[in-house]
Design a protein around this motif. Sequence first.
Motif, PDB file in Angstrom:
ATOM      1  N   LYS A 171       0.856  -1.182   0.000  1.00  0.00           N
ATOM      2  CA  LYS A 171       0.000   0.000   0.000  1.00  0.00           C
ATOM      3  C   LYS A 171       0.890   1.229   0.000  1.00  0.00           C
ATOM      4  O   LYS A 171       1.929   1.240   0.656  1.00  0.00           O
ATOM      5  N   TYR A 172       0.462   2.252  -0.725  1.00  0.00           N
ATOM      6  CA  TYR A 172       1.282   3.454  -0.789  1.00  0.00           C
ATOM      7  C   TYR A 172       0.414   4.714  -0.708  1.00  0.00           C
ATOM      8  O   TYR A 172      -0.788   4.701  -1.005  1.00  0.00           O
ATOM      9  N   THR A 173       1.034   5.798  -0.286  1.00  0.00           N
ATOM     10  CA  THR A 173       0.456   7.136  -0.393  1.00  0.00           C
ATOM     11  C   THR A 173       1.504   8.018  -1.041  1.00  0.00           C
ATOM     12  O   THR A 173       2.709   7.789  -0.913  1.00  0.00           O
ATOM     13  N   GLY A 174       1.046   9.019  -1.736  1.00  0.00           N
ATOM     14  CA  GLY A 174       2.000   9.899  -2.408  1.00  0.00           C
ATOM     15  C   GLY A 174       1.285  11.015  -3.144  1.00  0.00           C
ATOM     16  O   GLY A 174       0.149  11.381  -2.805  1.00  0.00           O
ATOM     17  N   GLN A 175       1.934  11.544  -4.168  1.00  0.00           N
ATOM     18  CA  GLN A 175       1.382  12.641  -4.959  1.00  0.00           C
ATOM     19  C   GLN A 175       1.711  12.430  -6.436  1.00  0.00           C
ATOM     20  O   GLN A 175       2.784  11.942  -6.777  1.00  0.00           O
ATOM     21  N   ARG A 176       0.753  12.814  -7.259  1.00  0.00           N
ATOM     22  CA  ARG A 176       0.963  12.788  -8.708  1.00  0.00           C
ATOM     23  C   ARG A 176       1.203  14.223  -9.185  1.00  0.00           C
ATOM     24  O   ARG A 176       0.436  15.131  -8.873  1.00  0.00           O
ATOM     25  N   GLY A 177       2.284  14.409  -9.920  1.00  0.00           N
ATOM     26  CA  GLY A 177       2.605  15.730 -10.432  1.00  0.00           C
ATOM     27  C   GLY A 177       2.302  15.843 -11.915  1.00  0.00           C
ATOM     28  O   GLY A 177       2.650  14.958 -12.698  1.00  0.00           O
ATOM     29  N   GLU A 178       1.628  16.934 -12.286  1.00  0.00           N
ATOM     30  CA  GLU A 178       1.329  17.181 -13.695  1.00  0.00           C
ATOM     31  C   GLU A 178       1.906  18.540 -14.086  1.00  0.00           C
ATOM     32  O   GLU A 178       1.711  19.545 -13.396  1.00  0.00           O
ATOM     33  N   TYR A 179       2.638  18.542 -15.186  1.00  0.00           N
ATOM     34  CA  TYR A 179       3.300  19.763 -15.617  1.00  0.00           C
ATOM     35  C   TYR A 179       2.330  20.717 -16.312  1.00  0.00           C
ATOM     36  O   TYR A 179       1.398  20.293 -16.998  1.00  0.00           O
ATOM     37  N   TYR A 180       2.554  21.997 -16.102  1.00  0.00           N
ATOM     38  CA  TYR A 180       1.892  23.031 -16.894  1.00  0.00           C
ATOM     39  C   TYR A 180       2.895  24.161 -17.093  1.00  0.00           C
ATOM     40  O   TYR A 180       3.936  24.227 -16.422  1.00  0.00           O
ATOM     41  N   TYR A 181       2.612  25.041 -18.028  1.00  0.00           N
ATOM     42  CA  TYR A 181       3.582  26.064 -18.397  1.00  0.00           C
ATOM     43  C   TYR A 181       2.939  27.457 -18.330  1.00  0.00           C
ATOM     44  O   TYR A 181       1.764  27.636 -18.679  1.00  0.00           O
ATOM     45  N   VAL A 182       3.717  28.410 -17.874  1.00  0.00           N
ATOM     46  CA  VAL A 182       3.280  29.809 -17.841  1.00  0.00           C
ATOM     47  C   VAL A 182       4.258  30.630 -18.671  1.00  0.00           C
ATOM     48  O   VAL A 182       5.445  30.295 -18.786  1.00  0.00           O
ATOM     49  N   THR A 183       3.717  31.683 -19.251  1.00  0.00           N
ATOM     50  CA  THR A 183       4.554  32.554 -20.077  1.00  0.00           C
ATOM     51  C   THR A 183       5.106  33.687 -19.217  1.00  0.00           C
ATOM     52  O   THR A 183       4.362  34.353 -18.496  1.00  0.00           O
ATOM     53  N   LYS A 184       6.404  33.896 -19.301  1.00  0.00           N
ATOM     54  CA  LYS A 184       7.043  34.958 -18.534  1.00  0.00           C
ATOM     55  C   LYS A 184       7.895  35.812 -19.463  1.00  0.00           C
ATOM     56  O   LYS A 184       8.418  35.333 -20.460  1.00  0.00           O
ATOM     57  N   THR A 185       7.977  37.095 -19.102  1.00  0.00           N
ATOM     58  CA  THR A 185       8.839  38.016 -19.841  1.00  0.00           C
ATOM     59  C   THR A 185      10.129  38.213 -19.063  1.00  0.00           C
ATOM     60  O   THR A 185      10.099  38.501 -17.865  1.00  0.00           O
TER      61      THR A 185
END
Length: 363
Positions: A171-185
């Motif tokens: 049995k496990y507990t944890g976190q799933r990470g999903e990437y997203y992108y933001v635009t920066k100047t």
Amino acid sequence: MQPTPQQTSELKKSCINCGAELRYAPGTTELKCEYCGYTQDIPPALNAFQELELNNYLSELGAQSHSEQITMLHCKNCGANQHVEENYKSLHCVYCTMPLVVEDAYKDDWILPGAVLPFQLDQKKAHQIFKKWVDGLWWAPNKLKKASLDPQHTKGLYAPFWTFDAQLYAKYTGQRGEYYYVTKTVGSGKNRRTVQERRTRWYPAAGTVSGFVDDTLIKASEQKTGVIPKKVALWDLKKLETFQSGFLAGFVTEKYTIPLKDGHLEATNEARNIAERWARRDIGGDTQRVSSISMKLSEEKFKHILLPVYISAYQFKGKRYNFFVNGQSGIISGQRPYSFWKIFFFVLFSIAILGTIIYFLNQ
């Protein structure tokens, strides 16, 4: 009925024609006399090799049902425990080349090997691989190259390993990470530009994973030096044969020095690593975190197996170097000394050449 030692590991194998020692011919299922050419088949095993119930051995119940006595010599220099057949008149340690005194031989109990991976390369081929490797070394001492000409420095050894099988549930507990992108100047003036910066959204995750962990390979011997490199310690375990003493004829067999319980502890740690990899795969997403994992192993079994390797040991200026050739695949690896004088004179020669070039350029 439990086999006697004379029926298993220490059965003397002599040629019926000339009485010389019969040796296992690598890559075959035959014993061969190197003097008169007589061959003798190694009889096929009556049963396929089997995994033994782990808990019985860890609790010392039933441990005698697959054990026997074997003649051993202990190397006082590096600690290796080597099986000595009756026809050995003298022997040197395969790891450190120190002489072993036959009169010091003693009887010791061991868990009978369940399987063996027979040598596929003979000593001549292994020595050719070793010599080619040595010849290709830069800055190697001349004494090393001379030593590589003697095949007696290359010896075949069956090294002991444990393998463990188990059903794994976690049995496990944890976190799933999903990437997203933001635009920066970023930047200013003419260097002002926009870029995409990656960030991660984290989501809670939990679940269970299960499956069969097959043939976790754990080394069963440990010396002060002379450890088989990871590059060489890669064998195809699908080619394992049921243990037959004939496969050992003409080779040295090392006895395990790492107890079964210690090997099991290492295998359990490896199973935990496997469980975490399964959990990460189960979590999915672009990246994962495993916060906790609760693992249970059941139906645990093990085998004591022997795996083939050729070893060449070489002493240079009071230091020992080991070279290893996988007895199945021919992969080679090892330590090597450097010749101070070869490097020194090369540097002097290079400086002289450089000085000559500079002299003529300035004319």
